[in-house]
Design an enzyme around this catalytic site. Structure first.
Site, PDB file in Angstrom:
ATOM      1  N   HIS A   1     -50.162  53.906 -57.928  1.00 19.06           N
ATOM      2  CA  HIS A   1     -49.239  53.202 -58.845  1.00 19.06           C
ATOM      3  C   HIS A   1     -49.310  51.698 -58.617  1.00 19.06           C
ATOM      4  O   HIS A   1     -48.420  51.125 -58.006  1.00 19.06           O
ATOM      5  CB  HIS A   1     -47.814  53.714 -58.606  1.00 19.06           C
ATOM      6  CG  HIS A   1     -46.843  53.357 -59.697  1.00 19.06           C
ATOM      7  ND1 HIS A   1     -46.263  52.121 -59.812  1.00 19.06           N
ATOM      8  CD2 HIS A   1     -46.352  54.095 -60.727  1.00 19.06           C
ATOM      9  CE1 HIS A   1     -45.433  52.104 -60.851  1.00 19.06           C
ATOM     10  NE2 HIS A   1     -45.463  53.275 -61.430  1.00 19.06           N
TER      11      HIS A   1
ATOM     12  N   ILE B   1     -47.488  48.126 -58.250  1.00 19.20           N
ATOM     13  CA  ILE B   1     -46.111  47.839 -58.690  1.00 19.20           C
ATOM     14  C   ILE B   1     -45.208  48.925 -58.106  1.00 19.20           C
ATOM     15  O   ILE B   1     -45.546  50.110 -58.154  1.00 19.20           O
ATOM     16  CB  ILE B   1     -45.996  47.887 -60.228  1.00 19.20           C
ATOM     17  CG1 ILE B   1     -46.837  46.781 -60.866  1.00 19.20           C
ATOM     18  CG2 ILE B   1     -44.552  47.741 -60.675  1.00 19.20           C
ATOM     19  CD1 ILE B   1     -46.883  46.869 -62.376  1.00 19.20           C
TER      20      ILE B   1
ATOM     21  N   GLY C   1     -40.230  52.376 -60.440  1.00 21.13           N
ATOM     22  CA  GLY C   1     -38.792  52.252 -60.691  1.00 21.13           C
ATOM     23  C   GLY C   1     -38.001  53.368 -60.040  1.00 21.13           C
ATOM     24  O   GLY C   1     -36.894  53.148 -59.538  1.00 21.13           O
ATOM     25  N   VAL C   2     -38.571  54.568 -60.020  1.00 23.56           N
ATOM     26  CA  VAL C   2     -37.845  55.701 -59.430  1.00 23.56           C
ATOM     27  C   VAL C   2     -37.610  55.491 -57.933  1.00 23.56           C
ATOM     28  O   VAL C   2     -36.647  56.000 -57.376  1.00 23.56           O
ATOM     29  CB  VAL C   2     -38.568  57.052 -59.651  1.00 23.56           C
ATOM     30  CG1 VAL C   2     -38.447  57.499 -61.079  1.00 23.56           C
ATOM     31  CG2 VAL C   2     -40.008  56.992 -59.224  1.00 23.56           C
TER      32      VAL C   2
ATOM     33  N   GLU D   1     -34.125  55.640 -56.051  1.00 27.69           N
ATOM     34  CA  GLU D   1     -33.918  56.440 -54.851  1.00 27.69           C
ATOM     35  C   GLU D   1     -33.341  55.583 -53.717  1.00 27.69           C
ATOM     36  O   GLU D   1     -32.455  56.030 -52.976  1.00 27.69           O
ATOM     37  CB  GLU D   1     -35.233  57.106 -54.424  1.00 27.69           C
ATOM     38  CG  GLU D   1     -35.152  57.941 -53.152  1.00 27.69           C
ATOM     39  CD  GLU D   1     -34.165  59.114 -53.214  1.00 27.69           C
ATOM     40  OE1 GLU D   1     -33.863  59.577 -54.340  1.00 27.69           O
ATOM     41  OE2 GLU D   1     -33.695  59.548 -52.148  1.00 27.69           O
TER      42      GLU D   1
END
Lengths: 156, 100
Positions: A50, A56, A59-60, A64
């Protein structure tokens, strides 16, 4: 106001490598509010995919990290001295860590290796075993993400 | 026959309030309904509209913001139907005016 180091976080949370997204807690008011730090390094396993040519922070992962910080807030309720945790207390705390129920977060900027996330979580309304949580993430003085989570506490 | 304008005004006011409650529910929970399709006494949870506990928390927050009141955990009973929410809001407003 409490502060927690990585070792103390590991005593409060059931999460383990490679799924701890919290390095330290700079400010903690049990049951109410916390400010946590997550240092982002190129060494994280998910940067392999990723993305291979453009790392980057997913977002998850930010979500978390906010959820883990929030778990710290309510797992620490009633702890007089966070440095003295006996086995029984640790077991009780880990049982309280519940689930992420709803996420409503807006991301404003991408996060790259080398950034330091400053995570802020504040418990809002309590309803039964559900809690509304207001969250915000900063890198230096830039707002990275802002929004709201709903979490549930286990064992009620 | 004399027309009770006072009563008519009260009915209209009530209708406006229940409509606002319905609009809040629909908007906050992204329901594909119009205010007309929700009955004033229809149960909101379980067998009625089928809302769940997460919807309840969201709805409480939305009603607090929309109507400028504070709702405590014990008052969740008031969220049975549109009518009971409207009653609750009216009660809270009356209390607030009484305090002034």
């Amino acid at each position: 106001m409490y502060q927690l180091k990585a070792k103390e976080i590991a005593e409060l949370l059931p999460h383990r490598h490679p799924f701890i997204f919290l390095d330290s807690v700079k400010e903690l008011i049990p049951g109410k509010y916390a400010l946590g730090i997550k240092n982002v390094t190129i060494d994280e396993p998910f940067f392999q995919g990723h993305f291979p040519d453009n790392p980057i922070l997913p977002g998850v992962v930010i979500i978390e990290a906010l959820a883990q910080l929030t778990a710290i807030i309510y797992a620490s309720i009633g702890l007089e001295n966070l440095n003295v945790l006996d086995e029984e207390l640790k077991r009780v705390i880990k049982q309280k860590i519940g689930y992420l129920v709803k996420v409503n977060i807006k991301f404003m900027q991408p996060v790259y290796p080398g950034d330091q996330l400053c995570l802020i979580s504040e418990i809002g309304k309590n309803f039964g075993n559900l809690k509304q949580v207001k969250v915000k993430v900063m890198v230096e003085n830039q707002e990275i993400a802002i929004g709201e989570l709903i979490v549930s506490e286990k064992g009620r | 026959m004399a027309v009770d304008y006072d009563l008519l005004a009260k009915i209209k006011e009530r209708k406006n309030l229940t409509n606002r409650v319905k609009e809040t529910i629909i908007k906050e929970l992204n329901l594909e309904l119009t205010p007309r399709e929700i009955d004033d006494d229809e149960p909101l949870f379980a067998m009625g509209l089928g809302l769940d506990s997460v919807d309840a928390l969201q709805l409480v927050l939305a009603v607090e913001e929309e109507f400028g009141i504070t709702i405590s955990e014990e008052d969740i009973e008031a969220f049975r139907s549109v009518n009971s929410i409207a009653d609750y809001i009216q009660q809270q407003w009356n209390k607030m005016n009484g305090d002034r």
